[in-house]
Motif scaffolding. Sequence first.
Motif, PDB file in Angstrom:
ATOM      1  N   ARG A  33      -3.289   5.557  14.575  1.00 48.70           N
ATOM      2  CA  ARG A  33      -1.961   6.073  14.240  1.00 48.70           C
ATOM      3  C   ARG A  33      -1.050   4.903  13.901  1.00 48.70           C
ATOM      4  N   PHE A  34      -0.080   5.150  13.030  1.00 49.21           N
ATOM      5  CA  PHE A  34       0.985   4.165  12.802  1.00 49.21           C
ATOM      6  C   PHE A  34       2.259   4.958  12.578  1.00 49.21           C
ATOM      7  N   VAL A  39      -4.670   7.352  10.169  1.00 46.26           N
ATOM      8  CA  VAL A  39      -5.873   7.116   9.378  1.00 46.26           C
ATOM      9  C   VAL A  39      -6.967   7.986   9.984  1.00 46.26           C
ATOM     10  N   VAL A  52      -5.720   8.104   4.488  1.00 48.81           N
ATOM     11  CA  VAL A  52      -4.507   7.495   5.037  1.00 48.81           C
ATOM     12  C   VAL A  52      -3.374   8.474   4.781  1.00 48.81           C
ATOM     13  N   GLY A  54       0.604   9.017   5.240  1.00 50.63           N
ATOM     14  CA  GLY A  54       1.841   8.308   5.532  1.00 50.63           C
ATOM     15  C   GLY A  54       2.717   9.086   6.487  1.00 50.63           C
ATOM     16  N   PRO A  55       3.810   8.477   6.895  1.00 47.71           N
ATOM     17  CA  PRO A  55       4.739   9.169   7.796  1.00 47.71           C
ATOM     18  C   PRO A  55       5.299  10.424   7.126  1.00 47.71           C
ATOM     19  N   TYR A  64      -3.527   9.529   0.911  1.00 47.58           N
ATOM     20  CA  TYR A  64      -4.506   8.809   0.099  1.00 47.58           C
ATOM     21  C   TYR A  64      -5.882   9.121   0.660  1.00 47.58           C
TER      22      TYR A  64
ATOM     23  N   ILE B  31      -2.170  -1.715   7.705  1.00 51.92           N
ATOM     24  CA  ILE B  31      -1.724  -0.318   7.786  1.00 51.92           C
ATOM     25  C   ILE B  31      -1.596   0.096   9.247  1.00 51.92           C
ATOM     26  N   ALA B  32      -2.586  -0.234  10.044  1.00 51.72           N
ATOM     27  CA  ALA B  32      -2.548   0.178  11.453  1.00 51.72           C
ATOM     28  C   ALA B  32      -3.492  -0.686  12.260  1.00 51.72           C
ATOM     29  N   GLU B  72      -2.874   2.468  -6.161  1.00 50.38           N
ATOM     30  CA  GLU B  72      -2.666   3.054  -4.833  1.00 50.38           C
ATOM     31  C   GLU B  72      -2.610   1.973  -3.758  1.00 50.38           C
ATOM     32  N   MET B  76       0.509   1.470  -1.284  1.00 50.24           N
ATOM     33  CA  MET B  76       0.409   1.384   0.185  1.00 50.24           C
ATOM     34  C   MET B  76       1.002   0.075   0.702  1.00 50.24           C
ATOM     35  N   LEU B  80       3.624   1.483   3.055  1.00 48.27           N
ATOM     36  CA  LEU B  80       3.031   1.780   4.363  1.00 48.27           C
ATOM     37  C   LEU B  80       2.722   0.549   5.207  1.00 48.27           C
TER      38      LEU B  80
END
Lengths: 117, 117
Positions: A33-34, A39, A52, A54-55, A64, B31-32, B72, B76, B80
């Motif tokens: 999680r972010f 993911v 992926v 996003g928020p 994605y 990303i995370a 993409e 990101m 992100l």
Amino acid sequence: MAYEIERKFLVANDGWRAAASGSSRLRDGLIARFGSGKVRVRLDGDRGLLTVKGPRVGLRRAEYEYEIPAVEAEEMLRTLADGPIVEKTRFRVPHGSLTWEVDVHEGILAGLGPVSA
Amino acid sequence: MAYEIERKFLVANDGWRAAASGSSRLRDGLIARFGSGKVRVRLDGDRGLLTVKGPRVGLRRAEYEYEIPAVEAEEMLRTLADGPIVEKTRFRVPHGSLTWEVDVHEGILAGLGPVSA
């Protein structure tokens, strides 16, 4: 990149089953999680998917999604997924020009009523 | 799935530059994180890459890397990525049957000496 706008509903009964045109067995695992993003790795039958998300911004979020080798998706589910694997069958229920997706949970979420998205 | 075994060294001087056979411009964004694992997006020249790196176990970690559309990956990175984008030029320096990768950092890490991995 696509946007996901997902609305979930609890179905009232099993009346939708007769109208289902097909189904897929899904196994989902959370890799990370972010913020409110995440993911996810998924096995959809014999397809692997790495996604992926996003928020959330209002009702929608960036998404994605990439097809990956199923054997690698299965390996990530087994070795990297954080928490339980969500197992469900997703039924496709055509309705006019749209298609409802009705998820019937098994495994850790078994007993939850089917949810359509 | 591949395993990554990465060892990093600080180079003593610029003597390696004359032996470099090529280079790539890399832009990396996190990303995370999950435990000691991470999900990274990279622009390598005009290639996009999405990489899941598993937790370190001793010297090695599982690595799943997938090519994704560069547009993409760029998106990101812009929307992100958590924290600063790491910008570096990776030089390839053949040495016997192996190839050193020498990273020269720019952007947020500029001023760090080149690191070979």
